[in-house]
Design a protein around this motif. Structure first.
Motif: not given
Length: 700
Positions: A28-37, A221-225, A247-248
């Motif tokens: 599975l191609d999973i991307t996890l989006f997190e708003s914080n650092e 999974a890719r974790v996008q902080l 990145n704004e």
């Protein structure tokens, strides 16, 4: 490759990613989006600046249900190799009075108060057994006699003022809200937490934040902080466009599945594309919008001065409406230092969250009893962590919905958008794991998309079908018939299961719903069972042996031609082959004709694929997991038949023995949802309430 977006890097999002990768046989191609650092959400382990001493700044403990049955979170933590530390506490402090046990309560408040506390706890235990406590969180809880009352009204019935105050203080920090803002059942569940028969507590050595950190290391999974999601919209290609800030800049990617692993209060911050989805998400948010509040004040002392009087991992304090004070240095190595952490809940936490840190630190130090007043002079450093509105005052919503309704907010046009959250269950890590487990099953079922056949519906009479002949081609010829019987049916297995679960041996009368050409009836009859069958497919029913035709009837499960309570047991293999809209009607018919219980052996979505023939799934119309089936049975008058871990152990052992290890069911726990006992007209909790009311009336 399936593309999945998980929005939210808290424990729910991480567990969802972990379970998806573990359960799926495909990449599975999973991307996890997190708003914080950082990942972890409300799980936050910190250290003081003055000394490298650890304390919990968020979630304070983990609930342990392993003494009652399978505990998925315990299993996960062990699977990740994380060591644990048990926690205990029974001390309550009222002003300067430190009460460690019943004798202390009696000395300070008298026999009348002790008796009132005991009576309340006995009544609570009568209305909610440890096993029912373990099984809580499902729609049948809506029928509990305290589910429609406020917890305040329950407490108001306690005749002794001191006892009422004592119990309210003891439960306040667990509720995180005032008693009038939640129902009596949720209040009762939190009152019973202090009883080790119901619940035990533990933590993770080195800090609870090791759990999300380890999960992050385990997943691919890719974790996008620092990537907050701002918009979700379905595309014309039946995918979902997820827009996020990075990145704004606002970027967008398409996904096949979207999982919203967010706190409920965060959902309105996302823009939902399309009127239908926007309305569904507004309704979902409103349904679960019952915010509760916490405030953590953690203080480092020169030494653990309180241990000469209090040796528990935590104790209850009557300040701030009732708060819990944790001895952080009892579970994490603090050297010669001592750490206390005050957990405030409810209105006090909400109001005081506006205070400056130094004021809050001073106020909690002032709550120390006179016998521990030296602690004020031993203060080194303090920190405040605010968790306003981050938990639910009524987790699961009211009334509690079924698992699909909870996790699939808009199933008609957005069947690939799921929600996961602790607020859907009990606002704990245990609850978010339950939620993620259900959602990941639903996601993988969504990908399976079994071939479904429609059956004409006529509710006025029994329904029969002459279609799908190929489904029964294997039955042609006597040699093939015998081979099919041996491959798909084991009479000794069924008899053994009924014996284990209901402690009944033949003779008894049994209905096989979905009996095909009746071969199972002949096999069961040889074991002394009065076996009957129904089959609604004319093609296979016509192949019924002449001697069995009076027992194997051409009929439909939605309109059974039998008298009430005619059968002792039902062995079902056909419920999955009728439309989902007719399931309730069918189960109600089974409830009518059965006296004791049902053994569900229908095709389920969580069946182990390698153990099941592919053609078994082809004619399935209602593709549910065993746990989803349990919701349908429970709401139609049945209850789970297995309530004891040792019984489930025997059932699982029987399953593995018969299948030589190639089990049909994925886990021991899933087999719990295959056996149902018919409930009486009056539920046991209601009967107990009537008895208690009568006794109370006689005494007064």
């Amino acid at each position: 490759m399936k593309r999945i977006a998980i929005i939210g890097g808290g424990t729910g999002g991480l567990i969802t990613a972990y379970l998806l990768e573990k359960k799926s046989s495909e990449n599975l191609d999973i991307t996890l989006f997190e708003s914080n650092e950082r990942v972890g959400g409300k799980i936050l382990t910190r250290q003081f600046e003055t000394a490298a001493v650890t304390y919990e700044a968020g979630v304070a403990e983990i609930y342990d249900y392993s003494h009652l049955g399978h505990d998925p979170l315990r299993h996960l933590i062990a699977e990740l190799g994380l060591p644990t530390i048990n926690m205990f506490g029974q001390t309550v402090v009222f002003g300067d009075r430190i009460m460690r046990h019943k004798g202390d309560i009696k000395r300070h408040f008298g026999k009348k108060t002790v008796k009132a506390i005991d009576n309340f706890r006995k009544r609570g235990s009568a209305l909610l057994s440890p096993q029912n406590y373990y099984d809580a969180g499902w729609p049948d809880d809506n029928q509990h006699i305290w589910a429609q009352r406020s917890f305040q009204s329950v407490l108001a019935k306690i005749p002794d003022d001191a006892a009422r105050r004592f119990l309210q203080v003891a439960v306040h920090s667990d509720l995180a809200i005032e008693p009038h803002l939640t129902n009596g059942l949720f209040g009762l569940e939190n009152c019973l937490m202090d009883d080790p028969r119901y619940l035990r507590l533990y933590t993770i050595a080195g800090g609870i934040e090791r759990l999300p950190q380890t999960l992050k290391q385990q997943i691919s999974a890719r974790v996008q902080l620092s990537c907050p999601v701002v918009r979700v919209q379905k595309t014309h290609y039946n995918t979902y466009c997820v827009s996020f800030r990075h990145n704004e800049q606002v970027e967008s990617n398409d996904f096949d599945i979207v999982v919203l692993a967010l706190p409920n209060y965060w959902l309105p911050r996302i823009e939902w594309g399309g009127k239908r989805l926007a309305l569904a998400m507004q309704e979902h948010h409103a349904y679960y919008d019952s915010p509760a509040h916490y405030l953590r004040i953690s203080i480092l002392f020169q030494k653990p001065f309180w241990r000469k009087l209090i040796t528990d991992s935590y104790f209850q304090l009557d300040a701030f409406g009732g708060c819990c004070v944790y001895d952080e240095s009892s579970r994490y190595d603090a050297g010669t230092y001592g750490v206390l952490s005050w957990l405030l809940g409810g209105s006090d936490a909400l109001i005081m969250s506006n205070y400056e840190d130094q004021i809050l630190i001073r106020k909690v130090l002032e709550t120390l009893p006179k016998s521990l007043i030296e602690g004020r002079d031993l203060f080194i450093e303090g920190h405040v962590h605010r968790w306003v509105g981050t938990v639910s005052a009524q987790p699961g919503g009211h009334p509690i919905k079924g698992s699909k309704a909870r996790h699939l907010p808009e199933p008609q046009e957005h069947p690939g958008l799921f929600v996961v959250g602790d607020y859907l269950f009990d606002s704990t890590i245990n609850g978010v794991l339950d939620s993620a487990d259900i959602a990941t099953d639903m996601i993988l079922n969504y990908f399976k998309k079994p071939k479904l056949h429609s059956t004409p519906i006529n509710h006025k009479k029994a329904k029969t079908s002459s279609t799908n002949k190929s489904d029964f081609d294997d039955y042609n010829g006597k040699q093939r018939e015998q081979k099919v019987l041996e491959e798909y049916f084991d009479k000794k297995y069924i008899i053994k299961l009924i014996d284990i679960v209901w402690r009944r041996k033949p003779p008894y009368r049994l209905l096989n719903s979905g009996a095909a050409n009746g071969l199972t009836l002949a096999a069961l009859a040889k074991e002394g069972i009065d076996a009957w069958g129904i089959e609604n497919n004319e093609y296979i029913h016509k192949q019924t042996h002449r001697k069995l035709r009076h027992k194997n009837l051409l009929a439909d499960i939605r309109a059974l031609p039998f008298a009430d309570n005619y059968f002792d047991f039902v062995y079902d293999t056909c419920l999955c082959h009728i439309p989902d809209s007719d399931i309730d009607q069918a189960i109600q018919e089974l409830h009518r004709v059965v006296k004791y219980g049902i053994c569900l052996q229908a095709v389920t979505s969580d069946a182990v694929q390698k153990s099941a023939k592919k053609q078994l799934f082809d004619s399935v119309q209602s593709f549910h997991s065993t746990q989803e089936w349990s919701e349908r049975f429970v709401r139609n008058g049945f209850q789970l038949a297995i309530n004891e871990p040792q019984v489930l152990d025997k059932v699982w052992k029987c399953e593995k023995k018969v299948t030589a290890g190639e089990t049909w069911y994925p886990t021991r726990e899933s087999m719990k949802y295959c056996f149902y006992t018919k409930q009486e007209n009056i539920r046991l909790p209601l009967m107990m309430e009537l008895i208690l009311r009568t006794a109370s009336h006689l005494l007064t």
